[in-house]
Each structure stands twice: as C-alpha cells, then as structure tokens.
Enzyme design. Structure first.
Site, PDB file in Angstrom:
ATOM      1  CE  LYS A 114      -4.263  -1.948   2.530  1.00 48.62           C
ATOM      2  NZ  LYS A 114      -4.837  -1.713   2.640  1.00 48.62           N
ATOM      3  CE  LYS A 195      -9.755 -10.747  -0.736  1.00 46.20           C
ATOM      4  NZ  LYS A 195      -9.500 -10.745   0.374  1.00 46.20           N
ATOM      5  CE  LYS A 198     -14.874  -2.020  -0.098  1.00 48.54           C
ATOM      6  NZ  LYS A 198     -14.002  -3.353   1.079  1.00 48.54           N
TER       7      LYS A 198
END
Length: 334
Positions: A114, A195, A198
């Site tokens: 991230k 995966k 959203k």
C-alpha cells in the site's frame, strides 16, 4: 455464550460492500454465530490510514452496519459496535506498540504494497497491524476469521501477545487465525488473477450487494472466462471459471464436483445465466432488509450504541488488568 470460544472480526467502513466481502467474510460470520461468542467491529480508526472525508466515513460506517444486520448478524447473539466508540482500543494499541518492533512492522506485506510508489505515507498505515492486534487481544479472542491476506497480521498479534505475557505475566489469549479454504479470496470478474476489490476502477470487476438484477446479469454475462470451454475447477489453468464455480457453489450450497457434472458438455452461456440467477436469489433478501433499515436508521444507530456499551464493559475490565500488570497509574490506597 458460556463455554464457547470467543471470535473477533473487524471490517473497514470503506464503502461499496461487494460479493467478495460477503462470501469471504460476512457470510461466514453469520453462519458461525452459534459456534462462537462473536464480537464484530466496524473498524473506523483503521479507515483513517488513507485520506478520507469525515462525513462520508460516518455514512459508510452506518452503511456497513446495515449490511451486516441485513446479512444476518443478530445483536441478540453477537456484539456489533463501532471501534472508535471504545477508547480502550487506542490505549492498548500504544501499549502493544512498545513491544512490537520496527523490523516486524516494516516486513508487513500489506504496508509494503500500500505504500509502494506513494510520496507521503502516514505512520498510521505502518502502525495498522498493532491497532489490529489491540482489537483482537482486548477481548481475549481465541479465533480470528480472516482472509489469507491477513495471516501475517495475525501472526504479529500472536507474537506480541506472547511477548506481553512473557514480560508482564499471563494476560492475553494467544489467538488462532480461522482461514476458510473456499471463499476466502473471491477474485475479480474481469481479471481472475486479482482479488475482487472495491478499489478496482472497473465496476464490472465486482458484484455490489446493492446491484439490481439486470446489472448482476450483465456483469456475469461479461465476466471473463478461459479459452477452453469445459466447465472444470482448475485454479492454475482455468482461474476464471474456477472463481465463478466457487461463487456458485457457496451461494447455492452445491459442491463443485456436482456443478462440474451438471454442466458437463454445456457451454459458458448456460452456466453464466444460471449463476446470475443464483446470485440474484441470494442477494434479494439482503437487499430487501437493507431497504427496511434505510427507512429506519434509528434501528441501526441504537444497535451500535447497545453493542458499544457491551464492548466497553469487556474492554474496561481487560484494560484494568493490563494497566495493573504494566505498572501504569497510581497504586490503590490501603
């Protein structure tokens, strides 16, 4: 709840709850309510590790709570609350942070992924696993239902718990990760190597829990498939159809080998058409309950308030022990 192992589960209020969230986590939480003494938390403090809008954060918090209730989380059998309403989470986070090492946190895969390519990375993202450890250890959770991507964080939680117990005396339960073999990682409909997420800019990559039937049919019809038209489960050679088979199996309660036999000699078209209807049938009662809760938001807020009161009672008792063991605060008067 007496005699049952306690389980803690957290979910971020990042909006856009999709089928991957439901099958990978929420559905399992609902099914396990009689198996465990469950504590479910909407972890809004974790959502602060990336830029966010305060108004949207509260809206998404209520939205996630509504989804959990609509999916079947029962406040009579489980505790459901918002993380920031129990301040002991942040207090314990600091204490555990004095035991976690820089090297351990630097090795966390999620932090590396991230923060990659980011010019500014907040310390909260680095410290995220310590707060997660506090969430779990605060309630003496023996079991933590998570996806495979959270396994490293649970290992850190275990290490910190053992370290605290060794340093200050037996205080925390050392938890185990509960990773389901099927459904833990529902993949993208447009790229089965990723995966379902959203954050994917392509809305066709996921089924949102609020998607109407026509949208679900369209997304499944457009879902990528493998070059070979045989409907067979093979994650390595046929990841796309394997993902769709997993979704079908979990929602319909039909074993994958039985689905393979049922669709032997049939093309992807019929399979996709049937899968879309299975998804619609599974999501319809959830969507109907969401509409009811949207019309009565006080039900959701009241449920969260009552859950927070129960969680605070447990957390306060645990923190009293932790402070005593750590030598914090004034000693009691004789």
């Amino acid at each position: 709840m007496a005699g049952k192992p306690r389980a803690f589960s957290g979910i971020q209020p990042t909006g856009g709850i999709h089928l991957g969230n439901y099958l990978g986590a929420i559905r399992n939480w609902v099914l396990q309510q009689d198996q465990y003494d469950n504590i479910f938390s909407i972890v809004d403090l974790h959502a602060m590790t990336v830029p966010y809008d305060p108004v949207e954060l509260r809206q998404r918090t209520l939205e996630v709570a509504s989804v959990l209730l609509a999916a079947g989380i029962d406040p009579e059998r489980s505790i459901l609350f918002v993380q920031s309403d129990v301040r002991e989470h942040t207090e314990l986070c600091w204490i555990l942070g004095t035991l976690a090492t820089f090297g351990e946190l630097r090795r966390m895969t999620q932090f590396k992924e991230k923060s990659k390519g980011q010019e500014r990375v907040g310390a909260g993202l680095f410290f995220y696993p310590v707060l997660q450890a506090a969430d779990i250890l605060l309630y003496d959770a023996a079991v933590v239902p998570v996806g495979e991507d959270q396994k490293q964080h649970i290992e850190l939680t275990r290490d910190v718990a053992i370290r605290f117990n060794h340093t200050f005396g037996e205080t925390f339960v050392v938890p185990e990760a509960d990773i389901k073999p099927a459904g833990a990682r529902i993949m993208s409909l447009t790229d089965p190597t990723k995966k379902m997420s959203k954050s994917d800019p392509d809305p066709d990559s996921r089924i949102e829990l609020r998607d109407p039937p026509d949208v679900i049919r369209r997304k499944i019809r457009r879902a990528v498939t493998d070059s070979e038209t045989v409907i067979r489960y093979d994650e390595e050679r046929k990841p796309a159809i394997s993902n769709l088979l997993t979704i079908y199996s979990l929602l319909a309660g039909i074993p994958i080998p039985e689905l393979e036999e049922r669709y032997a000699g049939k093309g992807y078209g019929q399979f996709k058409q049937d899968l879309a209807e299975v998804i619609i049938s599974a999501l319809t009662p959830i969507q109907e309950r969401l509409e009811e809760l949207a019309a009565s938001p006080a039900i959701v807020i009241r449920t969260l308030q009552e859950g927070a009161a129960k969680a605070r009672e447990l957390a306060a008792a645990k923190m009293a022990v932790v402070r005593e063991r750590c030598g914090l605060g004034l000693p009691p008067l004789d």
